[in-house]
Structure formats: C-alpha cells, structure tokens
Design a protein around this motif. Structure first.
Motif, PDB file in Angstrom:
ATOM      1  N   GLY A 194       0.784  -1.221   0.000  1.00 17.44           N
ATOM      2  CA  GLY A 194       0.000   0.000   0.000  1.00 17.44           C
ATOM      3  C   GLY A 194       0.815   1.270   0.000  1.00 17.44           C
ATOM      4  N   ASP A 195       2.151   1.160   0.012  1.00 13.34           N
ATOM      5  CA  ASP A 195       3.002   2.344   0.096  1.00 13.34           C
ATOM      6  C   ASP A 195       3.696   2.675  -1.218  1.00 13.34           C
ATOM      7  OD1 ASP A 195       2.432   2.701   2.808  1.00 13.34           O
ATOM      8  OD2 ASP A 195       3.937   1.205   3.357  1.00 13.34           O
ATOM      9  N   ILE A 196       4.179   1.648  -1.910  1.00  9.12           N
ATOM     10  CA  ILE A 196       4.918   1.860  -3.150  1.00  9.12           C
ATOM     11  C   ILE A 196       4.341   0.964  -4.244  1.00  9.12           C
ATOM     12  CG2 ILE A 196       7.172   1.783  -4.286  1.00  9.12           C
ATOM     13  CD1 ILE A 196       8.474   2.074  -1.584  1.00  9.12           C
ATOM     14  N   PHE A 197       4.053   1.552  -5.388  1.00  9.76           N
ATOM     15  CA  PHE A 197       3.585   0.801  -6.539  1.00  9.76           C
ATOM     16  C   PHE A 197       4.598   0.949  -7.671  1.00  9.76           C
ATOM     17  CE2 PHE A 197      -0.211   1.322  -4.093  1.00  9.76           C
ATOM     18  CZ  PHE A 197      -0.979   0.209  -4.359  1.00  9.76           C
ATOM     19  N   LEU A 230       5.678   4.736  -7.682  1.00  9.40           N
ATOM     20  CA  LEU A 230       4.745   5.717  -7.140  1.00  9.40           C
ATOM     21  C   LEU A 230       4.730   5.564  -5.622  1.00  9.40           C
ATOM     22  CD1 LEU A 230       2.549   7.845  -7.315  1.00  9.40           C
ATOM     23  CD2 LEU A 230       0.891   6.010  -7.769  1.00  9.40           C
ATOM     24  N   HIS A 231       5.283   6.552  -4.913  1.00  9.71           N
ATOM     25  CA  HIS A 231       5.324   6.535  -3.448  1.00  9.71           C
ATOM     26  C   HIS A 231       4.025   7.167  -2.934  1.00  9.71           C
ATOM     27  CE1 HIS A 231       9.690   5.533  -3.216  1.00  9.71           C
ATOM     28  NE2 HIS A 231       9.688   6.120  -4.399  1.00  9.71           N
ATOM     29  N   MET A 232       3.122   6.341  -2.443  1.00  9.21           N
ATOM     30  CA  MET A 232       1.801   6.811  -2.053  1.00  9.21           C
ATOM     31  C   MET A 232       1.866   7.789  -0.877  1.00  9.21           C
ATOM     32  SD  MET A 232      -0.218   5.407  -4.238  1.00  9.21           S
ATOM     33  CE  MET A 232      -1.846   5.521  -3.504  1.00  9.21           C
ATOM     34  N   ASP A 233       2.763   7.524   0.057  1.00 10.00           N
ATOM     35  CA  ASP A 233       2.811   8.388   1.236  1.00 10.00           C
ATOM     36  C   ASP A 233       3.378   9.770   0.911  1.00 10.00           C
ATOM     37  OD1 ASP A 233       5.270   7.287   0.659  1.00 10.00           O
ATOM     38  OD2 ASP A 233       5.911   7.198   2.755  1.00 10.00           O
ATOM     39  N   LYS A 234       4.172   9.865  -0.173  1.00  5.14           N
ATOM     40  CA  LYS A 234       4.775  11.149  -0.540  1.00  5.14           C
ATOM     41  C   LYS A 234       4.107  11.776  -1.761  1.00  5.14           C
ATOM     42  CE  LYS A 234       9.286   9.330   0.902  1.00  5.14           C
ATOM     43  NZ  LYS A 234      10.659   9.020   0.426  1.00  5.14           N
TER      44      LYS A 234
END
Length: 569
Positions: free
Chosen positions: A3-6, A28-32
């Motif tokens: 859930g954090d990096i795709f 794609l870094h979801m948290d950033k």
C-alpha cells in the motif's frame, strides 16, 4: 507494495530515438505522492541512483509475493547490436532502485519466467529450426544451476505458470501430430518431468488460463465456435465468474484483478460486437457494480458479432475463420481479410475495429486462419513454413469459396491485408488471378530477397534461422512467390498504402513495386504516408486511409466481375 509503493511501467513510442528499447519504470510513493523514475531507455542511469550501472531491456518477471521491498527482473544487456545475448536476472530494490544479480540465463535469447515467490525460474531458449529447449533454476538450492527439461514432444508451445512451491509448470501444447491435433493444458513435474494432460481443448484458439494467489489452477477459457470455459476449483472468484457468464450469455468474461483474499475482483465483459465494460465485485458490499465502458458509443451501435466458419481444404485440413456481415442490406462483395505475421499472429475471436469498419461500408468480411497462423498450436503454424505464397494462399481462397457457397455475400471477392497480409494480397492476384476482383495492399513486401536485405530484423541474431526455416532459401521458389516478378499475371486494380517510416517492410520495396507497375497497364493507386511506420497509428491518417479504401472499393464494386462465369459463386 504494502500500500506504500507501486511499481509500474510506461512504454514510450518513438520511432527514431527509442526503437527496440524497453519501457520506462516508475515507483509511485503513495505516502509522498511522488513518482520516481528508476529505469529509462538507457537503463538505470538515473540521477541519484546508486549501485551498479546497468543498461538493457528490462522485464518484471515476479513481484515476489513475500518480499515487499523488491521485484525480480530480467535484463537483456545492450552488448550486441543483434540482440543475441544471455539475459541477466536481478532483484531490484524498490526503495533505492539498486540491483543485485541472481543468475545469468542458460542461453542466448532465453525468455525467463518465474513463479510468484521467485523461488523457481523457467527459461525457454531458441534453437535452430525455430525449435526451443527448456531449463529450470531452483534458487533455494545451495549451488543452483540451470537444469534442462527433457520432454518427449517437440516443445511446450506456451509456458503459462510455475506453481508457488516450484514443483510444477503448466503449459499449452500439442501431444499428437497433425495440423488439427488438439491443444492440451499440461502439468509437468519438474522433478520427475512426467507430463499430465489437465485438459484437452480440442482444435481451438484464444486459450487463457487463470491461477489464484496461491498459484493453484482456477479456470481456463478458450474459443471454439464461441467462448468456452472450464472451472477447476470451487472458490469465490470462480463462482463470481460463473455468475457473470450466466448474466452475460455469449460474452467473454475475464478476471482482470483480484486481491489476495479474493474479496475484491475486477471483471471485464465484452464480445466481438461490444468493446466491453469493467465491473468490480466486492464481498463487503455483497455484489458487483459497474465501473466504466471501454468505448460506450461503440457499444451502443448494435454492431453484428463474428460468426464461426469451419471449412475443409482440398487436401483435408480443417481450418477456422470468422465472418462478419453488414448490419443491413445485401453485401456489396466479400472481403478476404488476411492477417499479418504470418507465424504467430492469427485472427482472434474478439472485437476487430477494422473488420467492423469494412462491414459498415457494406461488405461481408471473412478473416481466415490459414496454415502458418498462430493461436491453434505449433503444428498448424509450422505447416505454413516455406509456403507463404503457395498453400497458405490456397487456404485463403478455399475459405472464401466456402463462405460464398454457404452465405449471401455478393458475387465479387476482394483481397485485403497489411504486412504479410499486404504481401499475400499482392500475390493473391498473381496465384489466383481468376478469382479476386481487386486487391488492397497495406505495408506489404513484394520481393523476398529485398525484404531479407532491408527489414529491421535483418541483423538479429536469430533472423537467419527464421528466414531460412520459415521463408525458405530456394531462390527459384522465392522468386516465384515474389509479386514484383509476376506482374504479367495481374488482371485487376490494386491499391497500395505504405508508411514512409516503415522499418519492418521498408518503403524502398513499395517504391520499387510502384515503379514496376508503371511499366504495365495495371490499374493501380498508391499513397505513401509521412511519419507513419508499419501501419497507420495517427488518427487523421487512419481516417484518410479508410476513406481512400472506401473510394477504391466503390470503384471495384462498379466494375464487371473478373470472370462472369463465377458470378454465381
């Protein structure tokens, strides 16, 4: 990942700068809310990257089910211009983009696959005569080496899956001889190399096999006269798919995504006359809901579906093609629509925009899968070797004749196609100059010797094997199958369409053909498109092409039949 990096890849088309290069890879870094490029057309030479510098063509072969930090990739190094290299397998750390070498492939041009856990690798290595060998690599062993799999049939035509435990591999192949031998889903024990036939599909195409997150076989789908399916396990996913198939009879229902718990599924539903719709099924919400249509305006047109046509050739082979009739009125003529390739590609039972456009113009369109076509197994594909301008063309004609005898499709027959289909349409009016009433030739080639010397694959490490095995080497036979050397036999109008930037069948061959045509009394038109490659890719050019095709065919409609005696065909 977690859930954090795709990780995802983007293919960037650029005919001049990036031909033959691989996709760019991003994280794609979801948290950033940050997109980070970790692979480019020049490899991992990205500012800020550390570790070894690597250049090549990259493929993700496993997302490593139990490793949230890495993916497993194979890279074909750019060390040789001909591409004849052994691929290298690495683990790639998502957070840094750093690579760690795992192993080197067992042979030049090896195609490597992995199970979801990354513990077992399989490689398919090309051998002379367009044959292959298979190897496996058991990573957990202390001193792993590539081991050859010896099987008592020609090859696994299509490797589909390696189980999570690394003990079995699934593939699709033919266990019997003969053009019409059935295709089997087989399960091979890597340890004993024993073969089990899991399912016999018959002489069929479009075979798709689905496995669950644990690597177990769920269901298979294929095409016979229409869409077929078989369930191998009772699960939430298979029950949902069965429910969709019941709700959409005659449609193709495909599972496009599923979470590890099988509680959320994405599903696509389409057909040969409908572009298709996407749905999501959620266990928590107790059912499915519509997401969006692939092309809603097209779906609402009420287009006709493809009809299965099975016919027996004069030498006893059973072949299949697809017929599309116009929505209204009697067909103006029958178009024999020839696919490209020829080996590997085939006419699929799916939505075909080109066929639908020709049908909307008022024509019946027949798409035969002649000898040499892919999709129906290695035996049919191999049976077309060295017969590009002979038996394969006879199969096309005999299919069209069968359609004429059994359907109301008009009195005239036109040959139409691109790439190999363009070549065959040029040579159809040579070999069968008593049958076809006109020819549309797109991105074709017209002389085997010229093609071998100019096409973009000529310097490939495995090209000589392909050209000698599939095309042949007999100069007399190749000349007899080259349209440019047989123009005295052509009796009907021709339309030639070609892209000026075509690297697969270069423009020089088309220009030479046109120059030769000008020395004859053959009625022909030609159009060369700037900035187009092997086919039309720009919308304006595609529209212009179809307008020119329609104008040309309309003139063909007005002509007297080539052979009045065949007008009641």
């Amino acid at each position: 990942r977690a859930g954090d990096i795709f990780a995802y890849q983007v293919l960037i088309e650029d005919l001049k700068e990036r031909a033959g290069r691989s996709s760019d890879m991003f994280l794609l870094h979801m948290d950033k809310d940050v997109n980070e490029r970790v692979w480019s057309s020049s490899g991992n030479f990205i500012k800020g990257r550390s570790g070894d510098r690597i250049a090549g063509s990259l493929n993700i072969i496993s997302t490593l089910q139990y490793d949230q930090e890495r993916v497993l990739v194979s890279v074909y190094p750019w060390k040789r211009r001909d591409g004849g290299v052994r691929p290298v397998v690495y683990t790639m750390q998502l957070a840094t983009g750093n690579f760690r070498k795992v192993t080197v492939g067992p042979g030049r041009g090896a195609q490597i696959r992995s199970n979801r856990t990354g513990t077992m690798l399989m490689a398919r290595v090309p051998k002379p005569g367009l044959n292959t060998e298979h190897f496996y690599y058991d990573r957990p062993k202390d001193e792993p080496e590539w081991q050859k799999i010896s099987l008592n049939f020609p090859r696994i035509s299509d490797l589909r899956h390696i189980t999570n435990d690394g003990k079995y591999v699934y593939g699709v192949t033919q266990l019997e001889k003969g053009i019409n031998a059935p295709q089997h889903l087989i399960k091979v024990s890597i340890e004993s190399q024993e073969i089990e036939s899991v399912h016999n599909f018959g002489f069929a195409s479009d075979i798709a096999v689905q496995f669950d997150v644990d690597g177990e076989l769920m269901f298979a789908k294929w095409t016979d006269d229409g869409y077929k399916s078989k369930v191998f396990q009772s699960s939430t996913a298979t029950k949902v798919i069965a429910g969709f198939e019941k709700g959409f009879p005659g449609f193709n229902v495909s599972l496009t995504g599923m979470d590890d718990s099988s509680e959320n599924l994405t599903i696509w539903v389409g057909s040969t006359s409908v572009r298709g719709e996407f749905y999501v099924w959620e266990k928590e919400n107790g059912g499915a809901r519509y997401l969006f249509s692939s092309q809603e305006k097209v779906d609402q047109l009420g287009l006709n579906p493809l009809q299965s046509v099975k016919y027996e050739t004069s030498d006893g082979a059973m072949l299949q093609g697809w017929l599309l009739l116009p929505r209204s009125g009697k067909p103006k003529a029958l178009i024999n629509n020839i696919h490209g390739g020829p080996h590997g590609p085939y006419n699929e039972y799916s939505f075909n925009a080109e066929m639908q456009i020709l049908s909307e113009m008022g024509y019946a369109v027949f798409a035969p899968n002649f000898r040499g076509s892919g999709g129906y197994g290695y035996n049919l594909e191999k049976s077309g070797y060295k017969k590009w301008g002979t038996r394969m063309l006879d199969d096309m004609r005999e299919g069209a004749e069968y359609v004429q005898k059994n359907y109301e499709v008009g009195d005239k027959v036109y040959t139409y196609g691109g790439s190999y289909g363009g070549y065959s349409s040029a040579h159809n009016v040579v070999r069968h100059n008593d049958y076809y009433d006109c020819s549309v030739i797109m991105a074709g080639f017209f002389e085997f010797d010229e093609l071998k010397e100019t096409w973009d694959g000529r310097r490939g490490a495995f090209t000589p094997d392909y050209t000698s095995t599939a095309m042949g080497t007999d100069p007399v036979a190749l000349r007899s199958m080259s349209p440019i050397h047989n123009l005295d036999k052509v009796k009907v109008p021709l339309l030639i369409i070609h892209g000026k930037s075509d690297a697969r069948t270069p423009l020089a061959g088309a220009k030479k053909y046109v120059k030769a045509l000008k020395k004859t009394d053959i009625d022909f038109k030609h159009y060369f498109y700037t900035d187009e490659g092997h086919g039309m890719y720009f919308d304006d050019n595609r529209q212009d092409q179809f307008e020119k095709v329609q104008k040309f065919l309309t003139k063909c409609d007005a002509r007297a039949p080539l052979n009045p005696a065949l007008a009641s065909r």
